[in-house]
Design a protein around this motif. Sequence first.
Motif, PDB file in Angstrom:
ATOM      1  N   GLY A  39      19.265  41.918  43.298  1.00 48.43           N
ATOM      2  CA  GLY A  39      19.575  43.014  42.381  1.00 48.43           C
ATOM      3  C   GLY A  39      18.497  44.083  42.380  1.00 48.43           C
ATOM      4  O   GLY A  39      18.788  45.285  42.370  1.00 48.43           O
ATOM      5  N   PHE A  40      17.247  43.652  42.419  1.00 49.35           N
ATOM      6  CA  PHE A  40      16.140  44.598  42.443  1.00 49.35           C
ATOM      7  C   PHE A  40      16.159  45.430  43.723  1.00 49.35           C
ATOM      8  O   PHE A  40      15.930  46.639  43.689  1.00 49.35           O
ATOM      9  CB  PHE A  40      14.816  43.841  42.317  1.00 49.35           C
ATOM     10  CG  PHE A  40      13.622  44.725  42.206  1.00 49.35           C
ATOM     11  CD1 PHE A  40      13.351  45.426  41.046  1.00 49.35           C
ATOM     12  CD2 PHE A  40      12.758  44.870  43.278  1.00 49.35           C
ATOM     13  CE1 PHE A  40      12.255  46.248  40.950  1.00 49.35           C
ATOM     14  CE2 PHE A  40      11.658  45.688  43.196  1.00 49.35           C
ATOM     15  CZ  PHE A  40      11.394  46.384  42.029  1.00 49.35           C
ATOM     16  N   VAL A  47      17.938  54.090  43.901  1.00 44.59           N
ATOM     17  CA  VAL A  47      17.012  55.084  43.348  1.00 44.59           C
ATOM     18  C   VAL A  47      16.361  55.879  44.475  1.00 44.59           C
ATOM     19  O   VAL A  47      16.164  57.090  44.354  1.00 44.59           O
ATOM     20  CB  VAL A  47      15.951  54.385  42.457  1.00 44.59           C
ATOM     21  CG1 VAL A  47      14.826  55.315  42.098  1.00 44.59           C
ATOM     22  CG2 VAL A  47      16.602  53.838  41.205  1.00 44.59           C
ATOM     23  N   GLU A  48      16.066  55.234  45.575  1.00 43.59           N
ATOM     24  CA  GLU A  48      15.469  55.916  46.718  1.00 43.59           C
ATOM     25  C   GLU A  48      16.433  56.949  47.299  1.00 43.59           C
ATOM     26  O   GLU A  48      16.018  58.062  47.649  1.00 43.59           O
ATOM     27  CB  GLU A  48      15.109  54.875  47.771  1.00 43.59           C
ATOM     28  CG  GLU A  48      14.188  55.374  48.845  1.00 43.59           C
ATOM     29  CD  GLU A  48      13.768  54.234  49.737  1.00 43.59           C
ATOM     30  OE1 GLU A  48      14.379  54.119  50.818  1.00 43.59           O
ATOM     31  OE2 GLU A  48      12.866  53.491  49.355  1.00 43.59           O
ATOM     32  N   ARG A  53      17.805  62.942  47.438  1.00 49.98           N
ATOM     33  CA  ARG A  53      18.959  63.835  47.284  1.00 49.98           C
ATOM     34  C   ARG A  53      20.046  63.557  48.318  1.00 49.98           C
ATOM     35  O   ARG A  53      20.685  64.463  48.833  1.00 49.98           O
ATOM     36  CB  ARG A  53      18.530  65.289  47.328  1.00 49.98           C
ATOM     37  CG  ARG A  53      17.641  65.624  46.171  1.00 49.98           C
ATOM     38  CD  ARG A  53      17.232  67.046  46.172  1.00 49.98           C
ATOM     39  NE  ARG A  53      16.220  67.203  45.144  1.00 49.98           N
ATOM     40  CZ  ARG A  53      16.168  68.224  44.340  1.00 49.98           C
ATOM     41  NH1 ARG A  53      17.042  69.178  44.454  1.00 49.98           N
ATOM     42  NH2 ARG A  53      15.231  68.292  43.433  1.00 49.98           N
ATOM     43  N   ARG A  54      20.217  62.257  48.601  1.00 50.90           N
ATOM     44  CA  ARG A  54      21.312  61.823  49.463  1.00 50.90           C
ATOM     45  C   ARG A  54      22.352  61.147  48.598  1.00 50.90           C
ATOM     46  O   ARG A  54      22.077  60.745  47.473  1.00 50.90           O
ATOM     47  CB  ARG A  54      20.815  60.810  50.503  1.00 50.90           C
ATOM     48  CG  ARG A  54      19.900  61.405  51.535  1.00 50.90           C
ATOM     49  CD  ARG A  54      19.547  60.342  52.537  1.00 50.90           C
ATOM     50  NE  ARG A  54      18.813  59.292  51.829  1.00 50.90           N
ATOM     51  CZ  ARG A  54      17.796  58.630  52.322  1.00 50.90           C
ATOM     52  NH1 ARG A  54      17.384  58.873  53.551  1.00 50.90           N
ATOM     53  NH2 ARG A  54      17.186  57.704  51.632  1.00 50.90           N
ATOM     54  N   ARG A  55      23.538  61.012  49.147  1.00 52.65           N
ATOM     55  CA  ARG A  55      24.592  60.291  48.440  1.00 52.65           C
ATOM     56  C   ARG A  55      24.247  58.805  48.451  1.00 52.65           C
ATOM     57  O   ARG A  55      23.984  58.246  49.515  1.00 52.65           O
ATOM     58  CB  ARG A  55      25.911  60.541  49.159  1.00 52.65           C
ATOM     59  CG  ARG A  55      27.095  60.134  48.352  1.00 52.65           C
ATOM     60  CD  ARG A  55      28.389  60.565  49.041  1.00 52.65           C
ATOM     61  NE  ARG A  55      29.269  59.420  48.995  1.00 52.65           N
ATOM     62  CZ  ARG A  55      29.655  58.714  50.021  1.00 52.65           C
ATOM     63  NH1 ARG A  55      29.246  59.022  51.239  1.00 52.65           N
ATOM     64  NH2 ARG A  55      30.453  57.685  49.880  1.00 52.65           N
ATOM     65  N   PRO A  56      24.228  58.146  47.295  1.00 49.15           N
ATOM     66  CA  PRO A  56      23.907  56.713  47.285  1.00 49.15           C
ATOM     67  C   PRO A  56      24.952  55.904  48.053  1.00 49.15           C
ATOM     68  O   PRO A  56      26.149  56.126  47.926  1.00 49.15           O
ATOM     69  CB  PRO A  56      23.948  56.339  45.802  1.00 49.15           C
ATOM     70  CG  PRO A  56      23.809  57.601  45.075  1.00 49.15           C
ATOM     71  CD  PRO A  56      24.393  58.667  45.950  1.00 49.15           C
TER      72      PRO A  56
END
Length: 60
Positions: A39-40, A47-48, A53-56
């Motif tokens: 999960g971490f 978050v990275e 500023r990329r699409r997750p």
Amino acid sequence: MILAVPLVDLCWQVPALETYVPLESQWFLFGVGCVVTAGFVLVCGWVEDVAARRRPRLLP
């Protein structure tokens, strides 16, 4: 991995878990630690991506 011990300690307060889940087993603690670690890793990857500023996305 450090969060696994307090989570298992909280499980001792739930009577159903205390009865049906082997909370005293080291394998159960290992499994909880693996789930917390996975999960971490997923949260940090998300978050990275947002910080860059990329699409997750789940898979790189």
